[in-house]
Design a protein around this motif. Structure first.
Motif, PDB file in Angstrom:
ATOM      1  N   PRO A 261      -2.848  12.003   3.413  1.00  0.00           N
ATOM      2  CA  PRO A 261      -2.621  10.637   3.891  1.00  0.00           C
ATOM      3  C   PRO A 261      -1.123  10.318   3.966  1.00  0.00           C
ATOM      4  CG  PRO A 261      -3.134  10.584   1.557  1.00  0.00           C
ATOM      5  CD  PRO A 261      -3.189  12.036   1.971  1.00  0.00           C
TER       6      PRO A 261
ATOM      7  N   LEU B  26      -4.772   6.126  -1.941  1.00  0.00           N
ATOM      8  CA  LEU B  26      -4.018   4.969  -1.475  1.00  0.00           C
ATOM      9  C   LEU B  26      -3.930   3.985  -2.635  1.00  0.00           C
ATOM     10  CD1 LEU B  26      -2.703   3.437   0.960  1.00  0.00           C
ATOM     11  CD2 LEU B  26      -4.944   2.345   1.281  1.00  0.00           C
TER      12      LEU B  26
ATOM     13  N   THR C 151       0.711   5.597  -0.035  1.00  0.00           N
ATOM     14  CA  THR C 151      -0.090   6.821   0.013  1.00  0.00           C
ATOM     15  C   THR C 151       0.465   7.823  -1.001  1.00  0.00           C
ATOM     16  OG1 THR C 151       1.212   7.929   1.749  1.00  0.00           O
ATOM     17  CG2 THR C 151      -0.562   6.465   2.460  1.00  0.00           C
TER      18      THR C 151
ATOM     19  N   THR D 176      -8.834   8.593  -0.071  1.00  0.00           N
ATOM     20  CA  THR D 176      -8.481   8.688   1.346  1.00  0.00           C
ATOM     21  C   THR D 176      -8.915  10.019   1.946  1.00  0.00           C
ATOM     22  OG1 THR D 176      -6.313   9.730   1.015  1.00  0.00           O
ATOM     23  CG2 THR D 176      -6.404   7.318   0.872  1.00  0.00           C
TER      24      THR D 176
ATOM     25  N   VAL E 119      -5.319   4.501   7.619  1.00  0.00           N
ATOM     26  CA  VAL E 119      -4.585   5.614   7.024  1.00  0.00           C
ATOM     27  C   VAL E 119      -4.699   6.813   7.949  1.00  0.00           C
ATOM     28  CG1 VAL E 119      -4.414   7.135   5.011  1.00  0.00           C
ATOM     29  CG2 VAL E 119      -5.110   4.742   4.708  1.00  0.00           C
TER      30      VAL E 119
ATOM     31  N   SER F  84       0.560   8.406   6.171  1.00  0.00           N
ATOM     32  CA  SER F  84       1.003   7.091   6.642  1.00  0.00           C
ATOM     33  C   SER F  84      -0.123   6.069   6.542  1.00  0.00           C
ATOM     34  CB  SER F  84       1.488   7.167   8.096  1.00  0.00           C
ATOM     35  OG  SER F  84       2.581   8.040   8.221  1.00  0.00           O
ATOM     36  N   VAL F  85       0.272   4.796   6.471  1.00  0.00           N
ATOM     37  CA  VAL F  85      -0.683   3.693   6.374  1.00  0.00           C
ATOM     38  C   VAL F  85      -0.104   2.486   7.091  1.00  0.00           C
ATOM     39  CG1 VAL F  85       0.284   3.005   4.130  1.00  0.00           C
ATOM     40  CG2 VAL F  85      -2.025   2.243   4.779  1.00  0.00           C
TER      41      VAL F  85
ATOM     42  N   TYR G   7       0.845  -1.188   0.000  1.00  0.00           N
ATOM     43  CA  TYR G   7       0.000   0.000   0.000  1.00  0.00           C
ATOM     44  C   TYR G   7       0.883   1.240   0.000  1.00  0.00           C
ATOM     45  CZ  TYR G   7      -3.659  -3.309   1.208  1.00  0.00           C
ATOM     46  OH  TYR G   7      -4.527  -4.370   1.198  1.00  0.00           O
TER      47      TYR G   7
END
Length: 352
Positions: free
Chosen positions: A317, A294, A287, A313, A331, A319-320, A285
């Motif tokens: 975004p 995403l 961002t 998202t 997220v 961070s995930v 994944y």
């Protein structure tokens, strides 16, 4: 596939040749930021506008300016927040906050030392590194003087923790909760880290590529130019790692052996930044911070990665993280008006 001309050198040679340092004492951290770091802008995430498409899944409020995020096998997650600085422990299914752990300074990155922790917490403002239990939020150890603005940390297979010394240019090695060794400036401004077996691969946000350190010997073992300007690094399967080429609009998959070998390129326009990997389902994944997207990539064949879809998202975004129990993702988002959130996307809402 192409093997790069990696440079195998000792930390002494790295200090003399790459930074012009006249001292061979690897126990002494650099006292000043490398000169090029002051003149060359580092890679940064894109500044996202308000989403034009509603985010998928459930959005819940969380702290302020959330960024680093991890989720353990217990289903407990941790996210770093700022002003006030701390770590929020939350339920990965609902986003409900379980506990707030105040910290001295904030953390940009979080990572896990094992499947369910502890959480590795480099504190940029206080120049400290802590380990935090996911189960009860207790701080199990804290090391001080871990460089100038410690940025990211990983645990290598031998148990050594490697911390990037972002504003000093080197790395710090921690064993048994204490600083065991340091190396002088190699990467101009080291950023994200990926653990690949006994090695720690470092992304240089100033555009000088990837640097590889051996956790067992606490030495630099390889370096090569990779991409335009990297930010985050991500551990994949086997001897592979991914690097977000934030300025280059791509994610680059490299083999770390420790020599650095090009494996594949994933198109990711829009300032790719945060990354997570679902090892059970071979899904990565990414961002895309400039476009509130995403991207989901199938890595069943790492040499031929396949983008399977994009997910709208929340704003910004950065961070995930993957919930290892379900394959769902969480997220982080931060709006200019100061509101911050977690976006919880269940597996049925993700492209497969």
């Amino acid at each position: 596939m192409r093997t790069r001309n990696s440079v195998l050198i000792t930390s002494l040679v790295a200090g003399l040749v790459l930074t012009g340092c006249s001292s061979s004492d690897s126990e002494t951290p650099p006292e000043t930021t490398p000169s090029s770091a002051a003149t060359t802008p580092a890679a940064e995430p894109g500044q996202a506008e308000a989403p034009t498409v509603p985010p998928v899944g459930t959005v819940v409020p969380i702290g302020n300016a959330p960024e680093g995020i991890v989720i353990g096998t217990s289903g407990i997650g941790a996210v770093s927040v700022r002003e006030p600085d701390g770590i929020e422990l939350f339920d990965a299914t609902t986003g409900a906050v379980r506990q707030t752990v105040p910290t001295e300074g904030s953390a940009r990155h979080l990572s896990l030392a094992g499947p369910d922790g502890p959480v590795l917490v480099p504190l940029e403002q206080s120049d400290e590194f802590s380990q935090l239990s996911l189960a009860d939020g207790s701080v199990t150890s804290t090391a001080s003087m871990v460089g100038r603005q410690p940025h990211d940390a990983v645990r290598t297979s031998d148990g050594t923790i490697v911390v990037t010394n972002e504003m000093g240019g080197g790395v710090v090695f921690i064993r048994d909760g204490k600083v065991a060794s340091e190396l002088p400036a190699g990467p101009v401004q080291p950023g994200g880290l990926a653990a690949v077996g006994q090695y720690a691969a470092v992304a240089d946000v100033q555009g000088n590529g990837v640097w590889v350190y051996d956790g067992t010997t606490m030495q630099q073992v390889a370096q090569a130019p990779v991409g335009q300007k990297l930010t985050h690094a991500l551990t994949l399967t086997g001897d592979l790692a991914a690097f977000a080429d934030t300025d280059g609009g791509a994610v680059l998959i490299e083999r770390i052996g420790p020599q650095i070998t090009d494996v594949a390129r994933v198109d990711a326009p829009g300032n790719p930044y945060g990354m997570a990997f679902d090892a059970q389902r071979n899904l990565m994944y990414i961002t895309l911070t400039a476009s509130n997207i995403l991207r989901v990539v199938d890595l069943s064949n790492p040499e031929q990665p396949r983008t399977v879809g994009d997910v709208p998202t929340v704003q910004q975004p950065n961070s995930v993280a993957v919930d290892p129990r379900t394959g769902g993702v969480v997220v982080t988002g931060s709006d200019p008006d100061g509101s911050s959130s977690l976006q919880i996307v269940t597996p049925d809402l993700l492209p497969r």
